[in-house]
Design an enzyme around this catalytic site. Structure first.
Site, PDB file in Angstrom:
ATOM      1  N   TYR A 112     -40.312 -10.644 -25.802  1.00  0.00           N
ATOM      2  CA  TYR A 112     -41.184 -11.855 -25.725  1.00  0.00           C
ATOM      3  C   TYR A 112     -40.952 -12.539 -24.314  1.00  0.00           C
ATOM      4  O   TYR A 112     -42.058 -12.849 -23.721  1.00  0.00           O
ATOM      5  CB  TYR A 112     -40.825 -12.744 -26.952  1.00  0.00           C
ATOM      6  N   SER A 144     -44.151 -20.056 -21.821  1.00  0.00           N
ATOM      7  CA  SER A 144     -43.124 -20.307 -22.724  1.00  0.00           C
ATOM      8  C   SER A 144     -41.815 -20.914 -22.115  1.00  0.00           C
ATOM      9  O   SER A 144     -41.546 -20.400 -20.779  1.00  0.00           O
ATOM     10  CB  SER A 144     -42.769 -19.438 -23.628  1.00  0.00           C
TER      11      SER A 144
END
Length: 238
Positions: A151, A138
């Protein structure tokens, strides 16, 4: 015998689109996800549209031993494995205030499960003459964001793991690419505040995989960051 790709998180979102791209290139597929019904829907669509063989593994990636057994069985049935796509992942908000069980879940699925699948698949990949591993990280794997530190930690780990794995495997003919997309139009992006047409299309990630696979044997893309135009424009106006 046509090439084989294994895609986790293949029942929806990024994984589903990557499976579509690989099927369009003639890959036979092993689709992995928890939801068997969604996997069946994906398989029926891919077979109808592209005429490829598709096998299914419906399993929770946290069940490491079950995953290893099921995936090994399907690879043996297919007779080979050429591409592995680790797309499955979970998301939780939070940084310092994140609950320990949520941090455990992020590391369990986004990091440990990915590592487990790589271990299971490596012997078969090493026998291919065009082996490639794609790990989906990501933008949060290369840049920290205050609301999603847990995350980000898991996705930074994916980047570091991919860089190390690439160095380890290159002499054995296995390439590794880590994709780091910004906000993609999937269920995981609910709460981003962006409209569907303001986010990266899931099909863009499939196209990125196709591009990397189209390159010559001497070309290596170790990491690719795909930014969201809307986010860049919004930040530029601050």
């Amino acid at each position: 015998m046509s090439n084989v790709a294994l895609v986790t998180g293949a029942s929806r979102g990024i994984g589903r689109e990557i499976a579509e791209s690989l099927a369009s290139r003639g890959y036979r597929l092993i689709l992995v996800a928890r939801n068997l019904e969604r996997l069946r829907e994906a398989a029926q669509s891919l077979t109808k549209r592209h005429g490829v063989d598709v096998s299914l593994v419906a399993v929770d990636l946290r069940a490491f031993d079950d995953v290893a057994t099921a995936i090994s069985k399907e690879i043996a049935a297919m007779g080979r494995l050429d591409v592995l796509v680790n797309s499955a992942g979970v998301f939780h908000f939070g940084t310092s205030g994140m609950a320990i069980n949520e941090m455990d879940d992020l590391l369990m699925v986004n990091v440990k499960a990915m590592h487990n699948i790589c271990r299971v698949c490596l012997d078969a990949l090493k026998q291919s003459n065009c082996a490639h591993i794609f790990n989906i990280s990501s933008i949060a794997g290369v840049e920290g964001f205050a609301p999603i530190g847990g995350y980000a930690a898991s996705k930074f780990a994916v980047v570091g793991y991919g860089q190390s794995l690439a160095q380890e495997l290159i002499s054995e003919g296995v390439k590794v690419t880590t994709l780091c997309p910004d906000i993609v139009d999937t269920d995981m992006s609910v709460g981003s505040g962006l409209l569907s047409n303001q986010m990266i299309a899931p099909s863009d990630i499939g196209k990125a995989v196709e591009f990397v696979l189209s390159l010559s044997d001497c070309a290596i893309v170790d990491q690719m960051t795909i930014k969201c135009r809307t986010v860049i424009e919004r930040n530029g106006l601050r």
